[in-house]
Scaffold this motif. Structure first.
Motif, PDB file in Angstrom:
ATOM      1  N   ASN A 219       0.773  -1.274   0.043  1.00 32.08           N
ATOM      2  CA  ASN A 219      -0.004   0.011  -0.198  1.00 32.08           C
ATOM      3  C   ASN A 219       0.867   1.338   0.074  1.00 32.08           C
ATOM      4  OD1 ASN A 219      -1.775  -1.877   0.586  1.00 32.08           O
ATOM      5  ND2 ASN A 219      -2.710  -1.001   2.361  1.00 32.08           N
ATOM      6  N   GLN A 220       2.062   1.206   0.557  1.00 33.83           N
ATOM      7  CA  GLN A 220       2.731   2.342   0.882  1.00 33.83           C
ATOM      8  C   GLN A 220       3.112   2.731  -0.625  1.00 33.83           C
ATOM      9  OE1 GLN A 220       6.803   1.465   2.098  1.00 33.83           O
ATOM     10  NE2 GLN A 220       7.252   3.574   2.502  1.00 33.83           N
ATOM     11  N   ARG A 221       3.782   1.897  -1.498  1.00 31.34           N
ATOM     12  CA  ARG A 221       4.111   2.582  -2.989  1.00 31.34           C
ATOM     13  C   ARG A 221       2.841   3.204  -3.651  1.00 31.34           C
ATOM     14  NH1 ARG A 221       5.671  -1.882  -4.416  1.00 31.34           N
ATOM     15  NH2 ARG A 221       7.989  -1.795  -4.338  1.00 31.34           N
ATOM     16  N   ASP A 222       1.775   2.504  -3.456  1.00 29.69           N
ATOM     17  CA  ASP A 222       0.597   3.140  -4.207  1.00 29.69           C
ATOM     18  C   ASP A 222       0.286   4.495  -3.839  1.00 29.69           C
ATOM     19  OD1 ASP A 222       0.695   0.937  -5.876  1.00 29.69           O
ATOM     20  OD2 ASP A 222      -1.329  -0.030  -4.739  1.00 29.69           O
ATOM     21  N   TYR A 223       0.126   4.576  -2.440  1.00 32.00           N
ATOM     22  CA  TYR A 223       0.085   5.903  -1.937  1.00 32.00           C
ATOM     23  C   TYR A 223       1.146   7.105  -2.107  1.00 32.00           C
ATOM     24  CZ  TYR A 223      -1.132   9.156   1.880  1.00 32.00           C
ATOM     25  OH  TYR A 223      -1.803  10.296   2.567  1.00 32.00           O
ATOM     26  N   TYR A 224       2.539   6.601  -1.915  1.00 29.16           N
ATOM     27  CA  TYR A 224       3.414   7.530  -2.220  1.00 29.16           C
ATOM     28  C   TYR A 224       3.221   7.988  -3.673  1.00 29.16           C
ATOM     29  CZ  TYR A 224       8.318   9.275  -2.564  1.00 29.16           C
ATOM     30  OH  TYR A 224       9.451  10.034  -2.698  1.00 29.16           O
ATOM     31  N   TYR A 225       3.315   7.186  -4.614  1.00 34.28           N
ATOM     32  CA  TYR A 225       3.320   7.668  -6.006  1.00 34.28           C
ATOM     33  C   TYR A 225       1.946   8.564  -6.176  1.00 34.28           C
ATOM     34  CZ  TYR A 225       6.640   4.183  -7.326  1.00 34.28           C
ATOM     35  OH  TYR A 225       7.714   3.473  -7.301  1.00 34.28           O
ATOM     36  N   ALA A 226       0.966   8.209  -5.610  1.00 33.38           N
ATOM     37  CA  ALA A 226      -0.308   9.138  -5.787  1.00 33.38           C
ATOM     38  C   ALA A 226       0.013  10.412  -5.333  1.00 33.38           C
ATOM     39  CB  ALA A 226      -1.579   8.545  -5.331  1.00 33.38           C
ATOM     40  N   GLN A 227       0.636  10.413  -4.387  1.00 37.98           N
ATOM     41  CA  GLN A 227       1.259  11.896  -3.600  1.00 37.98           C
ATOM     42  C   GLN A 227       1.801  12.826  -4.450  1.00 37.98           C
ATOM     43  OE1 GLN A 227      -0.859  13.323  -0.990  1.00 37.98           O
ATOM     44  NE2 GLN A 227      -1.942  11.152  -1.514  1.00 37.98           N
ATOM     45  N   LEU A 228       2.922  11.915  -4.874  1.00 42.44           N
ATOM     46  CA  LEU A 228       4.161  12.456  -5.943  1.00 42.44           C
ATOM     47  C   LEU A 228       3.393  13.149  -7.028  1.00 42.44           C
ATOM     48  CD1 LEU A 228       7.122  10.116  -5.884  1.00 42.44           C
ATOM     49  CD2 LEU A 228       6.944  12.004  -4.778  1.00 42.44           C
ATOM     50  N   GLU A 229       2.494  12.605  -7.597  1.00 40.40           N
ATOM     51  CA  GLU A 229       1.500  13.143  -8.730  1.00 40.40           C
ATOM     52  C   GLU A 229       0.990  14.350  -8.483  1.00 40.40           C
ATOM     53  OE1 GLU A 229       2.058  12.378 -11.611  1.00 40.40           O
ATOM     54  OE2 GLU A 229       1.986  10.260 -12.178  1.00 40.40           O
ATOM     55  N   ARG A 230       0.209  14.331  -7.250  1.00 36.87           N
ATOM     56  CA  ARG A 230      -0.453  15.491  -6.752  1.00 36.87           C
ATOM     57  C   ARG A 230       0.371  16.777  -6.341  1.00 36.87           C
ATOM     58  NH1 ARG A 230      -2.130  17.393  -1.662  1.00 36.87           N
ATOM     59  NH2 ARG A 230      -0.887  15.797  -0.820  1.00 36.87           N
ATOM     60  N   LEU A 231       1.548  16.395  -5.728  1.00 35.66           N
ATOM     61  CA  LEU A 231       2.291  17.653  -5.250  1.00 35.66           C
ATOM     62  C   LEU A 231       3.377  18.029  -6.034  1.00 35.66           C
ATOM     63  CD1 LEU A 231       2.969  15.847  -1.654  1.00 35.66           C
ATOM     64  CD2 LEU A 231       1.403  17.997  -2.233  1.00 35.66           C
ATOM     65  N   PHE A 232       3.893  17.138  -6.893  1.00 40.18           N
ATOM     66  CA  PHE A 232       5.032  17.557  -7.740  1.00 40.18           C
ATOM     67  C   PHE A 232       4.437  17.354  -9.489  1.00 40.18           C
ATOM     68  CE2 PHE A 232       6.682  16.285  -3.897  1.00 40.18           C
ATOM     69  CZ  PHE A 232       7.438  17.161  -3.390  1.00 40.18           C
ATOM     70  N   PRO A 233       3.165  17.869  -9.859  1.00 37.74           N
ATOM     71  CA  PRO A 233       2.596  17.570 -11.183  1.00 37.74           C
ATOM     72  C   PRO A 233       3.769  17.863 -12.312  1.00 37.74           C
ATOM     73  CG  PRO A 233       1.679  19.624  -9.999  1.00 37.74           C
ATOM     74  CD  PRO A 233       2.660  18.894  -9.179  1.00 37.74           C
ATOM     75  N   GLY A 234       3.853  17.020 -13.265  1.00 39.08           N
ATOM     76  CA  GLY A 234       4.712  17.425 -14.424  1.00 39.08           C
ATOM     77  C   GLY A 234       6.072  17.189 -14.281  1.00 39.08           C
ATOM     78  N   GLU A 235       6.418  16.776 -13.152  1.00 39.86           N
ATOM     79  CA  GLU A 235       7.963  16.619 -12.716  1.00 39.86           C
ATOM     80  C   GLU A 235       8.509  15.125 -13.237  1.00 39.86           C
ATOM     81  OE1 GLU A 235       9.597  18.142  -9.353  1.00 39.86           O
ATOM     82  OE2 GLU A 235       8.341  19.897  -9.435  1.00 39.86           O
ATOM     83  N   GLY A 236       7.474  14.330 -13.472  1.00 35.78           N
ATOM     84  CA  GLY A 236       7.839  12.881 -14.111  1.00 35.78           C
ATOM     85  C   GLY A 236       8.429  12.012 -12.922  1.00 35.78           C
ATOM     86  N   LEU A 237       8.174  12.368 -11.540  1.00 35.50           N
ATOM     87  CA  LEU A 237       8.863  11.663 -10.766  1.00 35.50           C
ATOM     88  C   LEU A 237       8.402  10.050 -10.422  1.00 35.50           C
ATOM     89  CD1 LEU A 237       8.772  14.468  -7.866  1.00 35.50           C
ATOM     90  CD2 LEU A 237      10.866  13.134  -8.832  1.00 35.50           C
ATOM     91  N   VAL A 238       7.210   9.997 -10.544  1.00 33.26           N
ATOM     92  CA  VAL A 238       6.672   8.448 -10.281  1.00 33.26           C
ATOM     93  C   VAL A 238       7.326   7.700 -11.629  1.00 33.26           C
ATOM     94  CG1 VAL A 238       4.303   7.057 -10.495  1.00 33.26           C
ATOM     95  CG2 VAL A 238       4.383   9.061  -9.388  1.00 33.26           C
ATOM     96  N   GLU A 239       7.336   8.122 -12.886  1.00 38.20           N
ATOM     97  CA  GLU A 239       8.107   7.420 -13.950  1.00 38.20           C
ATOM     98  C   GLU A 239       9.644   6.963 -13.613  1.00 38.20           C
ATOM     99  OE1 GLU A 239       8.761   5.102 -17.125  1.00 38.20           O
ATOM    100  OE2 GLU A 239       6.658   5.736 -16.393  1.00 38.20           O
ATOM    101  N   ARG A 240      10.161   8.069 -12.949  1.00 40.05           N
ATOM    102  CA  ARG A 240      11.563   7.818 -12.610  1.00 40.05           C
ATOM    103  C   ARG A 240      11.839   6.936 -11.539  1.00 40.05           C
ATOM    104  NH1 ARG A 240      14.479  13.526 -11.670  1.00 40.05           N
ATOM    105  NH2 ARG A 240      16.454  11.845 -11.590  1.00 40.05           N
ATOM    106  N   TYR A 241      10.884   6.745 -10.578  1.00 42.66           N
ATOM    107  CA  TYR A 241      10.886   5.739  -9.506  1.00 42.66           C
ATOM    108  C   TYR A 241      10.533   4.402 -10.215  1.00 42.66           C
ATOM    109  CZ  TYR A 241      11.115   8.605  -5.084  1.00 42.66           C
ATOM    110  OH  TYR A 241      11.681   9.300  -4.267  1.00 42.66           O
ATOM    111  N   ARG A 242       9.577   4.441 -11.072  1.00 46.79           N
ATOM    112  CA  ARG A 242       9.557   2.908 -11.548  1.00 46.79           C
ATOM    113  C   ARG A 242      10.541   2.417 -12.546  1.00 46.79           C
ATOM    114  NH1 ARG A 242       3.305   4.662 -12.679  1.00 46.79           N
ATOM    115  NH2 ARG A 242       2.301   3.815 -11.165  1.00 46.79           N
ATOM    116  N   LYS A 243      11.251   3.489 -13.320  1.00 46.73           N
ATOM    117  CA  LYS A 243      12.276   2.809 -14.146  1.00 46.73           C
ATOM    118  C   LYS A 243      13.513   2.445 -13.327  1.00 46.73           C
ATOM    119  CE  LYS A 243      14.892   4.685 -18.130  1.00 46.73           C
ATOM    120  NZ  LYS A 243      15.232   5.807 -19.117  1.00 46.73           N
ATOM    121  N   THR A 244      13.674   3.321 -12.233  1.00 46.54           N
ATOM    122  CA  THR A 244      14.956   2.881 -11.356  1.00 46.54           C
ATOM    123  C   THR A 244      14.721   1.746 -10.427  1.00 46.54           C
ATOM    124  OG1 THR A 244      15.384   5.251 -11.505  1.00 46.54           O
ATOM    125  CG2 THR A 244      16.482   4.048  -9.769  1.00 46.54           C
TER     126      THR A 244
END
Length: 296
Positions: A219-244
């Motif tokens: 659950n932690q991963r899904d929650y964290y990624y959702a918050q990254l999208e909300r707080l840092f829109p357009g920065e592509g952070l979730v994709e960087r995490y998934r790729k890395t």
């Protein structure tokens, strides 16, 4: 405040490797600091609605009974799963009264928190350290108040936490910083990490204990990624995490080796401890043969 039933308050640790403590205690379940990265959201801990704080029913009565049965004084960790200094503690005083009991039974305490409310109890901690180890661990993941307001929205600012460290240290209480997590792509620059080390030293901290990365699971991963999208829109952070990191649990900074070298060198320069064995040795020094029990 909602109360939940508890059968036990003190839990024996399987080892004393985590800051030398032999018991763990959580007076509350859940936390309202709202940290977007919190590992305690993981499904394995089975805490529903983690952002809601609940107090454990008859916690002080149970604690008193369990301490009374101890053959040897315990070294008790507080705040491992849920911050023991949540905002409700200011009125409930569960933590304060628990510390009074721990002190009365000649036991020691190691407290982890993100709250400057801990300073309220400096009087009890000062009495406790006369007979037992006392360790205050204040989490500071960044010195940037604006960034912290996003990733730790319900917690006091880093500025307030560093001020708390200064007050506890001035009172002679063994206090330091938990530099964990260090969020990849947000907090893992050398500049950010060394800023925490330097501010900790300025505040009188005795140590900085790091985890140069974070954990992600269930659950932690899904929650964290959702918050990254909300707080840092357009920065592509979730994709960087998934790729890395993919589905990896331990997500270390990509430059962890270089970061560790810079971190360790700065701690050495400033006289800060940063290895667990040295921190345990320093905080338990001077308590006679009791110290042996912390390494059983």
């Amino acid at each position: 405040m909602e109360y939940i039933e508890a059968k036990h308050i003190l839990h024996r640790n399987k080892s004393t490797g985590w800051f030398g403590t032999d018991h763990t205690m959580n007076l509350y379940r859940g936390c309202c600091h709202g940290c977007i990265y919190c590992d305690s959201r993981s499904a394995c801990y089975q805490i529903d609605d983690f952002d809601k704080v609940r107090a454990k029913q008859e916690a002080l009565k149970l604690l008193g009974e369990e301490l009374r049965r101890k053959v040897r004084p315990a070294f008790i960790a507080l705040g491992g799963m849920s911050d023991t200094y949540n905002p409700f503690e200011a009125e409930l005083n569960l933590t304060r009264h628990a510390l009074e009991l721990i002190d009365a039974y000649n036991c020691g305490a190691a407290i982890a928190t993100k709250s400057d409310l801990i300073v309220r109890d400096a009087d009890i901690l000062s009495m406790m350290k006369e007979h037992s180890p006392v360790l205050c661990k204040v989490t500071v993941t960044t010195t940037d108040d604006a960034l912290a307001a996003k990733v730790e929205p319900g917690a006091p600012s880093p500025t307030r936490r560093l001020a708390a460290i200064r007050k506890l240290s001035a009172a002679g209480i063994f206090t330091g910083v938990l530099l964990m997590p260090v969020l990849p792509f947000l907090e893992d620059s050398e500049e950010q990490v060394l800023a925490v080390v330097r501010k900790a030293a300025e505040a009188g901290a005795r140590f900085v204990y790091p985890a140069l990365g974070m954990t992600l699971r269930q659950n932690q991963r899904d929650y964290y990624y959702a918050q990254l999208e909300r707080l840092f829109p357009g920065e592509g952070l979730v994709e960087r995490y998934r790729k890395t990191y993919g589905d990896r649990y331990e997500c270390y900074s990509q430059n962890v080796r270089q970061l560790w070298r810079a971190f360790a060198a700065e701690c050495d320069r400033l006289g800060l401890l940063y290895q667990m064995k040295h921190i345990i040795s320093a905080v338990t020094r001077g308590y006679g043969d009791r110290q042996l029990s912390f390494f059983d």
